[in-house]
Design a protein around this motif. Sequence first.
Motif, short mmCIF file in Angstrom:
data_model
loop_
_atom_site.label_atom_id
_atom_site.label_comp_id
_atom_site.label_asym_id
_atom_site.label_seq_id
_atom_site.Cartn_x
_atom_site.Cartn_y
_atom_site.Cartn_z
N HIS A 216 -24.71 79.68 14.88
CA HIS A 216 -24.57 78.62 14.40
C HIS A 216 -25.71 78.41 13.35
O HIS A 216 -25.62 78.21 11.79
CB HIS A 216 -24.54 77.31 15.28
CG HIS A 216 -24.25 76.05 14.57
ND1 HIS A 216 -24.03 75.17 15.17
CD2 HIS A 216 -24.21 75.66 13.39
CE1 HIS A 216 -23.73 74.10 14.54
NE2 HIS A 216 -23.95 74.42 13.26
N ALA A 217 -26.94 78.49 13.76
CA ALA A 217 -28.21 78.55 13.02
C ALA A 217 -27.97 79.47 11.75
O ALA A 217 -28.52 79.12 10.60
CB ALA A 217 -29.45 78.58 13.62
N ARG A 218 -27.73 80.98 11.96
CA ARG A 218 -27.60 81.77 11.08
C ARG A 218 -26.58 81.50 9.77
O ARG A 218 -27.03 81.67 8.70
CB ARG A 218 -27.31 83.16 11.72
CG ARG A 218 -26.94 84.28 10.57
CD ARG A 218 -26.46 85.39 11.39
NE ARG A 218 -27.52 86.26 12.33
CZ ARG A 218 -27.25 86.99 13.09
NH1 ARG A 218 -26.13 87.79 13.00
NH2 ARG A 218 -28.12 87.50 13.90
N MET A 219 -25.46 80.91 10.30
CA MET A 219 -24.44 80.64 9.44
C MET A 219 -24.81 79.17 8.33
O MET A 219 -24.62 79.10 7.31
CB MET A 219 -23.06 80.05 10.09
CG MET A 219 -22.48 81.25 10.76
SD MET A 219 -22.36 82.57 9.64
CE MET A 219 -20.83 82.13 8.85
N ALA A 220 -25.60 78.26 9.18
CA ALA A 220 -26.07 77.03 8.46
C ALA A 220 -27.01 77.42 7.47
O ALA A 220 -27.34 77.05 6.29
CB ALA A 220 -26.57 76.15 9.33
#
Length: 263
Positions: A216-220
């Motif tokens: 999730h953090a990677r995509m954000a």
Amino acid sequence: MLLENKNAIVYGASGAIGSAVAQAFAGEGARVFLAGRSSAGLEKTAEKIQAAGGVTDVATVDVLDAEAVQAHASAVAQSAGSLDISFNAVSLPQTGIQGIPFVSLPLENFDLPMATYPKANFLTARAAAHHMTDQGSGVILTITASPSRTAVPFMGGMAPAWAAIEALSRGLAAELGPHGVRVVCLNAAGMPETPQLAEVYGLHADAHGIPRDAFHARMADRTLRKQLPTVAEIANVAAFVASDRAAAMTGAIANLSGGMIAD
């Protein structure tokens, strides 16, 4: 109100995106006709709209049944007096579709989104177009996601299916524009509060061998503002694009990726 005296069909209105868009349409004054496979889910959306003072109707419709889609659109146009907006937000469970390398993906799993999403959007758009061209006005909205225009692994048939919907939207816009009908596709990055995104991010996290929160953090982090769009943000844009204030907008892929795609 942006959509006062407008009549809108929302397909997949029991899902997170369809429900939010239906509520946004109703909040802007539209009478919203909720369509989908789950009557229980549709009734929940209807209750929210009615509690906020909106007007809505519910119908169970299989979007892959051409006759059922056409009959429902005709019934809406006849009973309401017009069909002004059509929005398709149908979706499939993603387990077995995403999170698997192409070389390991069974043909039927690759084919499912390819055979479902473009077909569903074609049938609902065609049904709406029959009535909109007769009345000389209307807006058809579709929705896709950022992998349609980026290189993302483990998407299976989803990215090609979204790309097909975008091509379909442009073609429809070209044919229907002279008849006063606009067609716009909303291209969004993942909306973290939706149950489907939790499923999808879990599949991709497992494929990459990292925790879901890390994925999730990677995509954000891939967005320019370092946060993914919310369902409310997508719904608000949908209401604006469906309104007469966006009258010059057609044949467009509206970028709602938060900058994940920089046009």
